[in-house]
Motif scaffolding. Structure first.
Motif, short mmCIF file in Angstrom:
data_model
loop_
_atom_site.label_atom_id
_atom_site.label_comp_id
_atom_site.label_asym_id
_atom_site.label_seq_id
_atom_site.Cartn_x
_atom_site.Cartn_y
_atom_site.Cartn_z
N LEU A 210 -57.66 -88.80 -37.48
CA LEU A 210 -57.76 -87.44 -36.88
C LEU A 210 -59.23 -87.02 -36.70
O LEU A 210 -59.57 -86.36 -35.73
CB LEU A 210 -56.99 -86.44 -37.76
CG LEU A 210 -56.95 -84.99 -37.28
CD1 LEU A 210 -56.28 -84.88 -35.90
CD2 LEU A 210 -56.18 -84.10 -38.27
N SER A 259 -47.16 -81.01 -27.62
CA SER A 259 -47.91 -80.78 -28.86
C SER A 259 -47.53 -81.87 -29.85
O SER A 259 -46.39 -82.35 -29.84
CB SER A 259 -47.51 -79.41 -29.42
OG SER A 259 -47.79 -79.31 -30.79
N ALA A 260 -48.49 -82.24 -30.72
CA ALA A 260 -48.15 -83.24 -31.74
C ALA A 260 -47.21 -82.66 -32.79
O ALA A 260 -46.76 -83.39 -33.68
CB ALA A 260 -49.41 -83.80 -32.39
N PHE A 266 -44.52 -86.50 -38.99
CA PHE A 266 -44.72 -85.46 -40.01
C PHE A 266 -43.39 -84.91 -40.49
O PHE A 266 -43.21 -84.61 -41.66
CB PHE A 266 -45.61 -84.35 -39.44
CG PHE A 266 -46.93 -84.90 -38.99
CD1 PHE A 266 -47.98 -84.98 -39.88
CD2 PHE A 266 -47.10 -85.43 -37.72
CE1 PHE A 266 -49.19 -85.54 -39.49
CE2 PHE A 266 -48.29 -86.00 -37.32
CZ PHE A 266 -49.34 -86.05 -38.20
N ARG A 336 -53.16 -81.58 -43.35
CA ARG A 336 -52.91 -80.30 -42.65
C ARG A 336 -54.15 -79.39 -42.72
O ARG A 336 -54.43 -78.65 -41.77
CB ARG A 336 -51.66 -79.64 -43.22
CG ARG A 336 -50.40 -80.39 -42.78
CD ARG A 336 -49.11 -79.70 -43.14
NE ARG A 336 -48.04 -80.09 -42.23
CZ ARG A 336 -46.88 -80.64 -42.61
NH1 ARG A 336 -46.65 -80.86 -43.90
NH2 ARG A 336 -45.97 -80.95 -41.71
N HIS A 339 -56.46 -80.69 -40.12
CA HIS A 339 -55.94 -80.30 -38.81
C HIS A 339 -56.27 -78.83 -38.51
O HIS A 339 -56.66 -78.48 -37.40
CB HIS A 339 -54.42 -80.56 -38.80
CG HIS A 339 -53.73 -80.12 -37.55
ND1 HIS A 339 -53.06 -78.93 -37.46
CD2 HIS A 339 -53.62 -80.71 -36.33
CE1 HIS A 339 -52.55 -78.81 -36.24
NE2 HIS A 339 -52.88 -79.88 -35.53
N VAL A 343 -58.30 -77.30 -35.40
CA VAL A 343 -57.80 -76.23 -34.52
C VAL A 343 -58.81 -75.07 -34.49
O VAL A 343 -59.01 -74.45 -33.45
CB VAL A 343 -56.39 -75.77 -34.97
CG1 VAL A 343 -55.88 -74.62 -34.09
CG2 VAL A 343 -55.41 -76.93 -34.88
N GLY A 368 -50.74 -71.74 -29.30
CA GLY A 368 -50.86 -73.18 -29.11
C GLY A 368 -50.15 -73.57 -27.82
O GLY A 368 -49.47 -72.74 -27.21
N GLY A 370 -47.67 -75.35 -27.66
CA GLY A 370 -46.24 -75.22 -27.94
C GLY A 370 -45.79 -73.77 -27.93
O GLY A 370 -44.62 -73.47 -28.07
N SER A 372 -46.92 -71.33 -30.13
CA SER A 372 -46.88 -70.67 -31.44
C SER A 372 -48.12 -69.80 -31.66
O SER A 372 -49.13 -69.96 -30.99
CB SER A 372 -46.86 -71.74 -32.54
OG SER A 372 -48.10 -72.42 -32.56
N VAL A 381 -47.37 -73.43 -42.75
CA VAL A 381 -46.83 -74.79 -42.86
C VAL A 381 -47.57 -75.55 -43.97
O VAL A 381 -46.96 -76.21 -44.82
CB VAL A 381 -46.94 -75.55 -41.51
CG1 VAL A 381 -46.59 -77.01 -41.66
CG2 VAL A 381 -46.04 -74.90 -40.47
C1 HEM Z 1 -57.81 -81.05 -30.56
C2 HEM Z 1 -56.82 -81.46 -31.33
C3 HEM Z 1 -55.64 -80.64 -31.75
C4 HEM Z 1 -55.41 -79.32 -31.57
C5 HEM Z 1 -56.30 -78.27 -30.92
C6 HEM Z 1 -54.11 -79.03 -32.15
C7 HEM Z 1 -53.51 -77.80 -32.13
C8 HEM Z 1 -52.27 -77.53 -32.68
C9 HEM Z 1 -51.61 -76.26 -32.57
C10 HEM Z 1 -52.14 -75.07 -31.83
C11 HEM Z 1 -50.45 -76.36 -33.22
C12 HEM Z 1 -49.40 -75.26 -33.38
C13 HEM Z 1 -48.12 -75.63 -32.70
C14 HEM Z 1 -48.20 -75.55 -31.20
O1 HEM Z 1 -48.45 -74.48 -30.68
O2 HEM Z 1 -48.00 -76.59 -30.57
C15 HEM Z 1 -50.37 -77.68 -33.76
C16 HEM Z 1 -49.35 -78.15 -34.53
C17 HEM Z 1 -49.30 -79.40 -35.05
N1 HEM Z 1 -50.18 -80.42 -34.80
FE1 HEM Z 1 -51.90 -80.30 -33.76
N2 HEM Z 1 -53.60 -80.18 -32.68
C18 HEM Z 1 -54.49 -81.18 -32.44
C19 HEM Z 1 -54.32 -82.50 -32.77
C20 HEM Z 1 -53.29 -82.98 -33.52
C21 HEM Z 1 -53.11 -84.36 -33.86
C22 HEM Z 1 -54.00 -85.51 -33.41
C23 HEM Z 1 -52.01 -84.42 -34.64
C24 HEM Z 1 -51.37 -85.63 -35.26
C25 HEM Z 1 -51.00 -86.68 -34.56
C26 HEM Z 1 -51.47 -83.09 -34.77
C27 HEM Z 1 -50.34 -82.77 -35.45
C28 HEM Z 1 -49.76 -81.51 -35.47
C29 HEM Z 1 -48.55 -81.19 -36.21
C30 HEM Z 1 -47.75 -82.16 -37.07
C31 HEM Z 1 -48.27 -79.87 -35.95
C32 HEM Z 1 -47.10 -79.05 -36.52
C33 HEM Z 1 -47.55 -78.30 -37.76
C34 HEM Z 1 -47.53 -79.16 -39.01
O3 HEM Z 1 -46.56 -79.86 -39.25
O4 HEM Z 1 -48.52 -79.06 -39.77
N3 HEM Z 1 -52.28 -82.25 -34.06
N4 HEM Z 1 -51.49 -78.38 -33.40
#
Ligand code: HEM
Length: 398
Positions: A210, A259-260, A266, A336, A339, A343, A368, A370, A372, A381
């Motif tokens: 990451l 979104s991831a 996870f 987390r 992450h 963010v 986000g 997604g 949220s 979370v």
């Molecule tokens: C620039 C990189 C990233 C940004 C800005 C970012 C942003 C966000 C945002 C805003 C959310 C909230 C849900 C939504 O609105 O979709 C979220 C959720 C999440 N993201 Fe990322 N994300 C990034 C990279 C990643 C990566 C590389 C992963 C892992 C492969 C990841 C895993 C997750 C997970 C698992 C959640 C759900 C919440 C949780 O289980 O902790 N994200 N992300």
């Protein structure tokens, strides 16, 4: 509760690739040339604001000439990119209300066949969008490139590939989840201990992967360009009514953007570790399961039906097992936290900068892709994840 061994193959989860689509195809049959041509030029067409015109001239093709799963996944990847270009080519204020039927009908039909919503999801953008530069070379970021692109240049490619690298680092973790469930079923404590150690190591490698985001993705490009093209039409003020898929339904649909949070990794880890998400965050994460390939969603659900791991660890009273379990939970909490810092940089700080300069994706500022409410959601979370740590005062012998 299911007391049987889990076989990942049944869920299209691969021992060597985890949830990643193995060696995705890059070309569709000749019949689909109109789609391929637009997808190959989609960045230029967006830049010159010509995607909509190009799509309107596209014939309505049937999906019947797609043979096999990998061809269907490539077609979804391609159509998903065309749809995002079509919807967002004129920016957030210029979103459209309807997809023309030559795009909507095949995309909807294909999505029905594959059991995923008709919008670009993590399983398209990341899991099915890669190829090796050197076909004999390793799955490393230097040896990978994407198949289709959207605006954002190297940063967009970096975003998809770094996210893929996290999925690559998770592969031994996914294997360890299966080992852990099977050890629980057979009450094989030494094997369970090893599985938990492997899982922790895998999660720590995911955190390392990451961190590559800093090297490969520019935060201003992410905020001002990339995010828009990953945005959906649910809870999005730019598209309050959603999107009408012409020729499919009379009323518009609302779908969250890519979104991831749609990654099965996870959610599978959380299920194994007995992490309990609450209220709204649980609701959002559960909803994200609908954006996973159905077999992977069923895998996550199957892990949730296995005998309780925290229950077993507590009942067992083995301090080594307890500590291995807690290490896993803490590593996932650390992922987390990392992450959240990402963010902060890519959404909050980049957003503040864009606001000062009077640009950026306004409606997405607090949200986000997604849909949220970003920070409070992510902190909840993480908090619920950390609550998964077990204390050692309720132990009994196995
Ligand atoms: C620039 C990189 C990233 C940004 C800005 C970012 C942003 C966000 C945002 C805003 C959310 C909230 C849900 C939504 O609105 O979709 C979220 C959720 C999440 N993201 Fe990322 N994300 C990034 C990279 C990643 C990566 C590389 C992963 C892992 C492969 C990841 C895993 C997750 C997970 C698992 C959640 C759900 C919440 C949780 O289980 O902790 N994200 N992300």
């Amino acid at each position: 509760m299911e007391n049987q061994d889990i076989n990942p193959k049944e869920f299209y989860v691969s021992e060597h690739y985890g949830f990643i689509l193995q060696d995705p195809l890059e070309k569709l049959p000749e019949y689909y040339k109109p789609w391929m041509t637009i997808a190959e030029n989609v960045c230029l067409l967006i830049e010159t604001k010509q995607v909509r015109e190009a799509v309107r001239q596209m014939p309505e093709l049937t999906i019947q000439h797609l043979s096999g799963y990998r061809e269907q996944r490539l077609a979804r990847l391609i159509l998903g990119h065309i749809v995002m270009g079509y919807v967002w080519q004129d920016g957030e204020q210029g979103a459209i209300k309807a997809l023309p039927r030559c795009l909507a009908v095949p995309y909807f039909n294909l999505s029905e066949v594959l059991g995923m919503p008709p919008i670009l999801v993590h399983a398209d953008l990341v899991l099915a969008n890669w190829r090796r530069k050197n076909p004999q070379g390793p799955l490393t970021i230097e040896n990978l490139t994407t198949i289709v692109s959207l605006p954002g240049g190297d940063s967009l490619q970096g975003f998809a590939l770094v996210t893929l690298m996290v999925e690559v680092a998770a592969i031994p973790g996914v294997r360890a989840v299966c080992q852990a469930v099977n050890s629980l079923v057979s009450q094989d404590e030494p094997r369970l201990l090893q599985a938990l150690k492997d899982l922790t190591e895998s999660i720590n490698r995911m955190s390392d992967a990451l961190k590559l985001m800093h090297d490969y993705v520019d935060s201003d490009i992410f905020y001002n360009t990339i995010r828009l093209f990953l945005s959906g039409w649910k809870d999005n003020p730019s598209m309050p009514e959603g999107l009408l898929y012409e020729g499919v339904a009379e009323t518009p649909f609302s779908f969250s953007g890519g979104s991831a949070a749609q990654s099965s990794v996870f959610q599978a880890f959380d299920e194994l570790l007995g992490i309990k998400h609450r209220a709204e965050s649980a609701e959002f994460l559960l909803r994200m399961r609908e954006y996973m390939p159905p077999a992977h969603r069923h895998f996550v659900e199957r892990i949730g039906k296995a005998p309780s791991l925290p229950g077993y660890v507590q009942q067992c009273g083995d301090p080594e097992l307890l500590s291995a379990f807690n290490e896993c939970v803490l590593s996932l909490t650390d992922f987390r936290s990392l992450h959240i810092r990402i963010v902060c940089k890519y959404v909050s700080a980049a957003g503040a900068r864009a606001k000062m300069l009077g640009n950026g994706v306004q409606h997405l500022q607090e949200r986000g892709t997604g849909g949220s409410n970003v920070m409070s959601f992510l902190k909840k979370v993480r908090g619920n994840c950390k609550e998964g740590v077990l204390n050692n005062d309720t132990q009994e012998d196995c």
